[in-house]
Design a protein around this motif. Structure first.
Motif, PDB file in Angstrom:
ATOM      1  N   ALA A   1     -14.428   3.387  98.234  1.00 33.86           N
ATOM      2  CA  ALA A   1     -14.095   2.100  98.858  1.00 33.86           C
ATOM      3  C   ALA A   1     -12.596   1.942  99.107  1.00 33.86           C
ATOM      4  O   ALA A   1     -12.177   0.987  99.751  1.00 33.86           O
ATOM      5  N   GLY A   2     -11.779   2.861  98.569  1.00 39.89           N
ATOM      6  CA  GLY A   2     -10.347   2.788  98.819  1.00 39.89           C
ATOM      7  C   GLY A   2      -9.488   2.551  97.590  1.00 39.89           C
ATOM      8  O   GLY A   2      -8.274   2.402  97.709  1.00 39.89           O
ATOM      9  N   PHE A   3     -10.083   2.509  96.414  1.00 44.69           N
ATOM     10  CA  PHE A   3      -9.304   2.363  95.188  1.00 44.69           C
ATOM     11  C   PHE A   3      -8.740   3.722  94.790  1.00 44.69           C
ATOM     12  O   PHE A   3      -9.324   4.768  95.083  1.00 44.69           O
ATOM     13  N   VAL A   4      -7.605   3.703  94.118  1.00 41.01           N
ATOM     14  CA  VAL A   4      -6.966   4.930  93.639  1.00 41.01           C
ATOM     15  C   VAL A   4      -6.786   4.841  92.126  1.00 41.01           C
ATOM     16  O   VAL A   4      -6.931   3.771  91.539  1.00 41.01           O
ATOM     17  N   ASN A   5      -6.461   5.970  91.530  1.00 43.28           N
ATOM     18  CA  ASN A   5      -6.262   6.048  90.080  1.00 43.28           C
ATOM     19  C   ASN A   5      -7.475   5.493  89.326  1.00 43.28           C
ATOM     20  O   ASN A   5      -7.324   4.794  88.314  1.00 43.28           O
ATOM     21  N   CYS A   6      -8.664   5.787  89.836  1.00 41.78           N
ATOM     22  CA  CYS A   6      -9.887   5.283  89.206  1.00 41.78           C
ATOM     23  C   CYS A   6     -10.148   6.032  87.903  1.00 41.78           C
ATOM     24  O   CYS A   6      -9.889   7.228  87.806  1.00 41.78           O
ATOM     25  N   ARG A   7     -10.635   5.305  86.938  1.00 40.28           N
ATOM     26  CA  ARG A   7     -10.913   5.905  85.630  1.00 40.28           C
ATOM     27  C   ARG A   7     -12.043   5.162  84.954  1.00 40.28           C
ATOM     28  O   ARG A   7     -12.396   4.050  85.348  1.00 40.28           O
ATOM     29  N   THR A   8     -12.571   5.784  83.928  1.00 38.46           N
ATOM     30  CA  THR A   8     -13.576   5.139  83.098  1.00 38.46           C
ATOM     31  C   THR A   8     -13.069   5.117  81.667  1.00 38.46           C
ATOM     32  O   THR A   8     -12.329   6.000  81.245  1.00 38.46           O
ATOM     33  N   ASP A   9     -13.450   4.092  80.949  1.00 40.50           N
ATOM     34  CA  ASP A   9     -13.080   3.951  79.542  1.00 40.50           C
ATOM     35  C   ASP A   9     -14.299   3.469  78.772  1.00 40.50           C
ATOM     36  O   ASP A   9     -15.206   2.856  79.346  1.00 40.50           O
ATOM     37  N   GLU A  10     -14.283   3.728  77.490  1.00 35.94           N
ATOM     38  CA  GLU A  10     -15.384   3.301  76.637  1.00 35.94           C
ATOM     39  C   GLU A  10     -14.836   2.799  75.311  1.00 35.94           C
ATOM     40  O   GLU A  10     -13.885   3.364  74.770  1.00 35.94           O
ATOM     41  N   LYS A  11     -15.458   1.743  74.818  1.00 33.09           N
ATOM     42  CA  LYS A  11     -15.090   1.207  73.513  1.00 33.09           C
ATOM     43  C   LYS A  11     -16.363   1.069  72.683  1.00 33.09           C
ATOM     44  O   LYS A  11     -17.337   0.445  73.132  1.00 33.09           O
ATOM     45  N   ALA A  12     -16.333   1.639  71.498  1.00 28.19           N
ATOM     46  CA  ALA A  12     -17.480   1.500  70.608  1.00 28.19           C
ATOM     47  C   ALA A  12     -17.642   0.036  70.233  1.00 28.19           C
ATOM     48  O   ALA A  12     -16.664  -0.669  69.976  1.00 28.19           O
ATOM     49  N   SER A  13     -18.863  -0.430  70.271  1.00 36.42           N
ATOM     50  CA  SER A  13     -19.145  -1.817  69.957  1.00 36.42           C
ATOM     51  C   SER A  13     -20.585  -1.926  69.489  1.00 36.42           C
ATOM     52  O   SER A  13     -21.360  -0.979  69.615  1.00 36.42           O
ATOM     53  N   TRP A  14     -20.941  -3.084  68.974  1.00 35.34           N
ATOM     54  CA  TRP A  14     -22.315  -3.309  68.549  1.00 35.34           C
ATOM     55  C   TRP A  14     -22.937  -4.355  69.443  1.00 35.34           C
ATOM     56  O   TRP A  14     -22.250  -5.329  69.793  1.00 35.34           O
ATOM     57  N   PRO A  15     -24.109  -4.267  69.919  1.00 37.68           N
ATOM     58  CA  PRO A  15     -25.089  -3.221  69.597  1.00 37.68           C
ATOM     59  C   PRO A  15     -24.981  -1.999  70.498  1.00 37.68           C
ATOM     60  O   PRO A  15     -25.613  -0.985  70.244  1.00 37.68           O
ATOM     61  N   ARG A  16     -24.172  -2.063  71.551  1.00 37.23           N
ATOM     62  CA  ARG A  16     -23.987  -0.925  72.449  1.00 37.23           C
ATOM     63  C   ARG A  16     -22.511  -0.833  72.836  1.00 37.23           C
ATOM     64  O   ARG A  16     -21.772  -1.805  72.762  1.00 37.23           O
ATOM     65  N   ALA A  17     -22.125   0.338  73.278  1.00 36.52           N
ATOM     66  CA  ALA A  17     -20.749   0.549  73.728  1.00 36.52           C
ATOM     67  C   ALA A  17     -20.441  -0.319  74.938  1.00 36.52           C
ATOM     68  O   ALA A  17     -21.336  -0.692  75.698  1.00 36.52           O
ATOM     69  N   ILE A  18     -19.165  -0.633  75.122  1.00 35.94           N
ATOM     70  CA  ILE A  18     -18.685  -1.313  76.318  1.00 35.94           C
ATOM     71  C   ILE A  18     -17.999  -0.234  77.160  1.00 35.94           C
ATOM     72  O   ILE A  18     -17.108   0.467  76.676  1.00 35.94           O
TER      73      ILE A  18
ATOM     74  N   PHE B   1     -14.307  -3.358  86.049  1.00 32.48           N
ATOM     75  CA  PHE B   1     -15.674  -3.850  85.864  1.00 32.48           C
ATOM     76  C   PHE B   1     -16.253  -3.201  84.617  1.00 32.48           C
ATOM     77  O   PHE B   1     -16.338  -1.984  84.538  1.00 32.48           O
ATOM     78  N   SER B   2     -16.628  -4.040  83.662  1.00 33.20           N
ATOM     79  CA  SER B   2     -17.173  -3.513  82.408  1.00 33.20           C
ATOM     80  C   SER B   2     -18.648  -3.866  82.288  1.00 33.20           C
ATOM     81  O   SER B   2     -19.131  -4.839  82.863  1.00 33.20           O
ATOM     82  N   ILE B   3     -19.322  -3.022  81.524  1.00 31.80           N
ATOM     83  CA  ILE B   3     -20.748  -3.199  81.276  1.00 31.80           C
ATOM     84  C   ILE B   3     -21.005  -2.952  79.793  1.00 31.80           C
ATOM     85  O   ILE B   3     -20.514  -1.973  79.228  1.00 31.80           O
ATOM     86  N   GLN B   4     -21.749  -3.841  79.191  1.00 29.03           N
ATOM     87  CA  GLN B   4     -22.300  -3.606  77.860  1.00 29.03           C
ATOM     88  C   GLN B   4     -23.816  -3.758  78.020  1.00 29.03           C
ATOM     89  O   GLN B   4     -24.308  -4.864  78.250  1.00 29.03           O
ATOM     90  N   PRO B   5     -24.547  -2.652  77.957  1.00 26.90           N
ATOM     91  CA  PRO B   5     -25.968  -2.663  78.312  1.00 26.90           C
ATOM     92  C   PRO B   5     -26.844  -3.318  77.241  1.00 26.90           C
ATOM     93  O   PRO B   5     -27.601  -2.647  76.543  1.00 26.90           O
ATOM     94  N   ILE B   6     -26.767  -4.637  77.141  1.00 25.95           N
ATOM     95  CA  ILE B   6     -27.534  -5.337  76.113  1.00 25.95           C
ATOM     96  C   ILE B   6     -28.895  -5.802  76.626  1.00 25.95           C
ATOM     97  O   ILE B   6     -29.629  -6.461  75.907  1.00 25.95           O
ATOM     98  N   TRP B   7     -29.228  -5.446  77.878  1.00 22.87           N
ATOM     99  CA  TRP B   7     -30.524  -5.803  78.420  1.00 22.87           C
ATOM    100  C   TRP B   7     -31.598  -4.861  77.873  1.00 22.87           C
ATOM    101  O   TRP B   7     -31.293  -3.775  77.361  1.00 22.87           O
ATOM    102  N   LYS B   8     -32.842  -5.243  78.006  1.00 25.02           N
ATOM    103  CA  LYS B   8     -33.963  -4.442  77.510  1.00 25.02           C
ATOM    104  C   LYS B   8     -33.932  -3.053  78.154  1.00 25.02           C
ATOM    105  O   LYS B   8     -33.863  -2.928  79.368  1.00 25.02           O
TER     106      LYS B   8
END
Length: 152
Positions: A127-144, A99-106
């Motif tokens: 919830a039962g998921f394993v090997n959970c991780r977070t990632d980030e990619k620089a993008s415009w106008p906000r990171a993903i 699940f990705s988010i790019q916070p382009i809302w106000k």
């Protein structure tokens, strides 16, 4: 895809999938109609399916998918823990959810997106998921930013 909106990502994914099929759900009738229109050919070829539904009640059988993803949709969940278990239900063991988010809302910032995704990764583990991780990619106008994990 959870929250497929007008179907652009479905079209892109379907162009890369060589076997199986791609499915999208959205809680908006308008978005489903747009996604169907955008993916008409792939739907006719039975490579894509679009349904009116929410992630609280995904209209597919248990162990049906290898991958589930959503972009800028998870933050609309009113019951993240149970919705993530519902996602797990339709995933095969070892299946990937992202699940990705790019916070382009106000008022959205990279910092709030990072915090949201850190919390989401924790909710995925609970919830039962394993090997959970977070990632980030620089993008415009906000990171993903993205939280991902494998179903147990």
């Amino acid at each position: 895809e959870i929250g497929c909106g007008p179907g652009a990502a479905l079209r892109d994914v379907a162009s890369r999938v060589t076997g199986g099929f791609v499915a999208g759900i959205d809680a908006s009738d308008l978005m489903v109609r747009q996604a169907v229109r955008r993916n008409r050919r792939a739907i006719q070829q039975r490579r894509v399916e679009v349904r009116l539904a929410s992630m609280s009640a995904i209209p597919y059988p248990d162990d049906n998918f290898d991958k589930v993803f959503g972009t800028n949709s998870i933050q609309f969940s009113r019951a993240v823990s149970s919705d993530l278990r519902e996602v797990g239900r339709v995933l095969r063991p070892g299946g990937l959810a992202a699940f990705s988010i790019q916070p382009i809302w106000k008022g959205g910032t990279d910092t709030t997106a990072r915090e949201t995704v850190r919390n989401l990764a924790g909710a995925m583990r609970d919830a039962g998921f394993v090997n959970c991780r977070t990632d980030e990619k620089a993008s415009w106008p906000r990171a993903i930013v993205c939280a991902s994990g494998r179903w147990r």
